[in-house]
Design an enzyme around this catalytic site. Structure first.
Site, mmCIF file in Angstrom:
data_model
loop_
_atom_site.group_PDB
_atom_site.id
_atom_site.type_symbol
_atom_site.label_atom_id
_atom_site.label_comp_id
_atom_site.label_asym_id
_atom_site.label_seq_id
_atom_site.Cartn_x
_atom_site.Cartn_y
_atom_site.Cartn_z
ATOM 1 N N SER A 157 38.986 39.863 37.445
ATOM 2 C CA SER A 157 40.142 39.559 37.912
ATOM 3 C C SER A 157 41.572 39.697 36.975
ATOM 4 O O SER A 157 41.858 40.832 36.394
ATOM 5 C CB SER A 157 40.598 38.081 38.232
ATOM 6 O OG SER A 157 41.411 37.839 39.174
ATOM 7 N N LYS A 198 36.910 42.619 40.237
ATOM 8 C CA LYS A 198 37.727 41.872 41.070
ATOM 9 C C LYS A 198 39.035 42.067 41.130
ATOM 10 O O LYS A 198 39.501 41.617 40.119
ATOM 11 C CB LYS A 198 37.219 40.327 41.066
ATOM 12 C CG LYS A 198 37.526 39.375 42.149
ATOM 13 C CD LYS A 198 38.967 39.192 42.346
ATOM 14 C CE LYS A 198 39.392 38.342 43.591
ATOM 15 N NZ LYS A 198 40.681 37.813 43.508
#
Length: 395
Positions: free
Chosen positions: A310, A335
């Protein structure tokens, strides 16, 4: 998720990581200040995905409202809709879970104080023990191997699953709840019963590398476990305080993400302005930029692995694409989607995907991850230190 232990797991991986890329605060600020410029044109494929996610939000809200009106759980009804939606990172949080998440972003979490990492031989090892935590008081040390959690073997399970077990589910994750660990050190395995506690996160740690840490040329290791509030500034300060010419080894292994604004601040420590990432929300294009004035001369190596997720991938992609750092390790998690929250009937919160981000070179991360410049499975830190030394960054 922020903190040494993240709300991730078989189902919790989606639930926990769904909020690791928190664009909500960035977008709220942008709406008030107009600080995020729009790119030209729309990506048709992206726009279609976003519209689908928006339609899911209405279905989720309707399901929750109907369930609450019938005296049932709005959270469970919403979860059922999300599970069928195809939204890989969509998740629903009850009020307590969402409160826990917000507290984690502020720098606190409930857990036992263990950060886990995949060892060279494929087992789940303790990467760090937070001082003063239940794990520290039980004598657990860095390098110990986690064999079982509450009786379940975790030898070959994903690290994300293991930290989910350490964290516990919604019914048994509170402070004071027990978790039983099977811990191996050398040839001896023992059982420890720990009580979860409310802990302050230590998202950023800094130390000198090399045998003589008083050497002014010694490289600086900056480990970032998560991007909670203040972590970006902590990275920037560590770079500012590093001796002139000393290289930086930025360790993002096992970093499950956090606040994107903090990752952008961290990127600003190494860049003199310019693009950090682009992203779309409902098909509209936006960009994130570094602040001017960062250190563009100091050698930098970034360590990554399959637990780098992320916001940590956003930072990695920015430094790699901008030619500011050499990346070492294994492919990152992948992600790179944007979730935004909406409050449901009954008090729960739904997080559904509304877009995706891309690195400065335009590469998508979601489902692909970032391939490091130097792929290393075992001894990654040693190789990274060698690379940094070769760049003139000390040892």
């Amino acid at each position: 998720m922020p903190g040494p232990e993240c709300r991730v797991g078989p189902r919790g991986l989606r639930r926990g990581a769904a909020l690791t890329l928190v664009f909500a605060s960035v977008l709220a600020t942008a709406a008030a200040t107009g600080s995020l410029p729009h790119g030209g044109g729309h990506d048709t494929e992206v726009e279609t995905r976003s519209v689908a996610a928006a339609a899911d939000r209405d279905a989720v809200a309707d399901a929750a409202a109907e369930a609450v009106a019938d005296g049932k759980s709005g959270t469970e009804a919403a979860e059922e809709v999300v599970s069928r939606s195809g939204d890989r990172w969509g998740a629903v949080y009850d009020e307590r879970e969402y409160e826990e998440f917000e507290q984690a972003l502020d720098g606190s979490y409930t857990g036992v104080g263990i950060a886990a990492r995949r060892s060279a031989d494929g087992l789940v090892a303790v990467a760090r023990v937070q001082p003063g935590s239940p794990a520290a008081r039980a004598g657990i040390r860095t390098g110990d191997v986690l064999r079982t959690v509450d009786g379940s073997r975790v030898d070959r399970r994903p690290v994300s699953d293991v930290v989910a077990l350490l964290r516990g589910d919604r019914t048994r994750a509170g402070a004071g709840s027990a978790v039983v660990l099977g811990v191996q050190r050398g040839s001896v395995t023992r059982t420890e019963t720990l009580r979860r506690a409310r802990l302050a996160t230590e998202a950023v740690s800094v130390r000198r590398l090399g045998p003589d840490r008083s050497d002014s040329s010694a490289a600086v290791l900056i480990e970032v476990d998560s991007f909670t509030k203040g972590s970006g500034a902590a990275v920037r300060d560590a770079v500012l305080k590093a001796p002139a010419g000393a290289g930086v080894l930025l360790d993002l292994r096992g970093n499950s993400g956090g606040l994107v604004a903090e990752a952008v601040t961290a990127a600003s420590a190494f860049l003199d302005g310019g693009l950090v990432a682009t992203y779309d929300v409902h098909g509209k294009q936006h960009a994130l930029y570094a602040e001017a004035g960062g250190d563009t001369e100091r050698p930098v190596v970034v360590l990554v692995d399959g637990g780098t997720m992320s916001a940590a991938e956003l930072l990695t992609g920015a430094l790699q694409d901008r030619g500011r750092a050499v990346t070492v390790g294994s492919r990152t998690f992948g992600k790179g989607s944007v979730q935004m929250p909406s409050r449901l009937a009954g008090g729960s919160v739904a997080e559904l995907t509304v877009g995706h981000y891309r690195t400065p070179a335009g590469s998508g991360v979601d489902g692909h991850g970032i391939t490091p410049d130097l792929a290393v499975s075992a001894g990654a830190q040693q190789r990274a230190e060698t690379v940094l030394s070769g760049l003139g960054g000390g040892s």
